[in-house]
Design an enzyme around this catalytic site. Structure first.
Site, mmCIF file in Angstrom:
data_model
loop_
_atom_site.group_PDB
_atom_site.id
_atom_site.type_symbol
_atom_site.label_atom_id
_atom_site.label_comp_id
_atom_site.label_asym_id
_atom_site.label_seq_id
_atom_site.Cartn_x
_atom_site.Cartn_y
_atom_site.Cartn_z
ATOM 1 N N TYR A 141 0.841 -1.194 0.000
ATOM 2 C CA TYR A 141 0.000 0.000 0.000
ATOM 3 C C TYR A 141 0.880 1.250 0.000
ATOM 4 O O TYR A 141 1.672 1.471 0.923
ATOM 5 C CB TYR A 141 -0.921 0.032 1.214
ATOM 6 C CG TYR A 141 -1.906 -1.111 1.299
ATOM 7 C CD1 TYR A 141 -2.157 -1.935 0.204
ATOM 8 C CD2 TYR A 141 -2.603 -1.376 2.467
ATOM 9 C CE1 TYR A 141 -3.066 -2.983 0.274
ATOM 10 C CE2 TYR A 141 -3.518 -2.412 2.558
ATOM 11 C CZ TYR A 141 -3.731 -3.221 1.454
ATOM 12 O OH TYR A 141 -4.628 -4.259 1.536
ATOM 13 N N LYS A 173 -17.992 -2.235 -2.807
ATOM 14 C CA LYS A 173 -17.572 -0.980 -3.444
ATOM 15 C C LYS A 173 -18.592 0.146 -3.296
ATOM 16 O O LYS A 173 -18.730 0.999 -4.152
ATOM 17 C CB LYS A 173 -17.258 -1.210 -4.923
ATOM 18 C CG LYS A 173 -16.071 -2.139 -5.159
ATOM 19 C CD LYS A 173 -15.708 -2.230 -6.617
ATOM 20 C CE LYS A 173 -14.456 -3.088 -6.815
ATOM 21 N NZ LYS A 173 -14.055 -3.195 -8.235
#
Length: 305
Positions: A51, A201
């Site tokens: 990340y 999402k």
């Protein structure tokens, strides 16, 4: 907040975890979100060396300074990258994993990692070598436990049969029920599931559907029309007691062996909304059965066991 053990380990994780990917790169913002999460009872923080090419670990390390004892910290390895260079490559070798853990510890500014996860995996990997790396790290005290982040049934089975993993991170939601076929097997093996993508999402939130980018072209095997119809049914039947967020989280947590749902947050308000959603009323057995009846029970078509 309720806590559940990961597998047979002593790691007791909050039923809601905070995903690091959405924290951004501003240390003050990230610290304020993490502080609020801890205050609200979240103790499980999830990140990965990939990340922001390690920057996310650095930020989380700074944010938890002085609060290490309040945190179950999970990170991941297996993707080899060079800071400042775009792109990465898959590397599950022992040499890489044993080097990657030291880099993660340095970025996080901690002495050990609570849960170290393989960030992917294929059936063609040198699995015994990978397992050996994690077992050695555990014996050496660099990690407390290890797990797997994967949705591939064949890979999951190999690690469940051959390793000491305590958890598997999987995409799982009302709209993606594919993991459910694996749940009886994982429960038998006493391996916990940590979910990601439980809000699909943003589709399983109270936001207007036309504002959710992921819904415009459908989601997995659902068409955009089917998504709209299903959301209407869920809101009509459960909207008086639960937000869609709460419904989504509770559906996941009602299934054994799910221990925690990991949700991202980019603001204090968002972390508060997530925690409020998880404190909504739990679902009754008949409600769970009805949700299962009106949604698709798809299975994984690839990477079969």
């Amino acid at each position: 907040m309720e806590k559940r053990n990961l597998g047979q380990s002593s790691l007791s994780a909050s039923t809601m975890g905070l995903g690091g990917m959405s924290l951004g790169t501003n240390i003050e913002t990230a610290k304020s979100i993490i502080d609020e999460a801890l205050e609200l009872g979240i103790n499980y923080l999830d990140t990965a060396d990939l990340y922001d090419y390690g920057q996310n670990e650095e930020i989380i390390g700074k944010a938890i300074k002085g609060k290490r004892d309040q945190v179950i910290l999970a990170t991941k390895a297996g993707n080899r990258f060079t800071p400042g260079k775009e792109g990465w490559e898959w590397d599950p070798s022992k040499a890489h994993i044993k080097n990657a853990v030291k880099n993660s510890l340095s970025r996080l500014s901690i002495d050990y990692i609570d849960l170290y996860q393989l960030h992917g995996g294929t059936i063609d990997d040198p699995i015994d070598e990978t397992i050996s790396a994690f077992e050695e790290l555990k014996r050496e005290g660099y990690i407390r436990e290890y797990g797997l982040s994967s949705i591939r049934p064949n890979v999951i089975k190999e690690y469940a049969e051959r390793s000491g993993i305590v958890s598997i991170m999987m995409q799982y939601s009302i709209l993606d029920r594919r993991p459910e076929e694996l749940f009886p097997y994982l429960e038998e093996k006493q391996i916990s599931v940590v979910t990601r993508g439980s809000l699909a999402k943003g589709i399983l939130t109270n936001r207007a559907l036309h504002q959710v980018k992921a819904a415009k072209d459908g989601y997995l095997s659902y068409s955009s029309k089917e998504l709209a119809q299903l959301r209407d049914i869920l809101q009509q039947n459960y909207g008086h007691t639960n937000s869609l967020n709460g419904l989504a989280y509770h559906y996941c947590l009602s299934h054994s062996p799910v221990a925690s749902v990991v949700a991202g947050a980019s603001s204090i308000e968002q972390i508060r909304q997530n925690v409020k959603a998880i404190t909504d009323e739990s679902l009754a057995e008949k409600e769970l059965e009805n949700i299962a009846r009106i949604t698709k029970n798809d299975v994984y078509e690839q990477h079969r066991m």
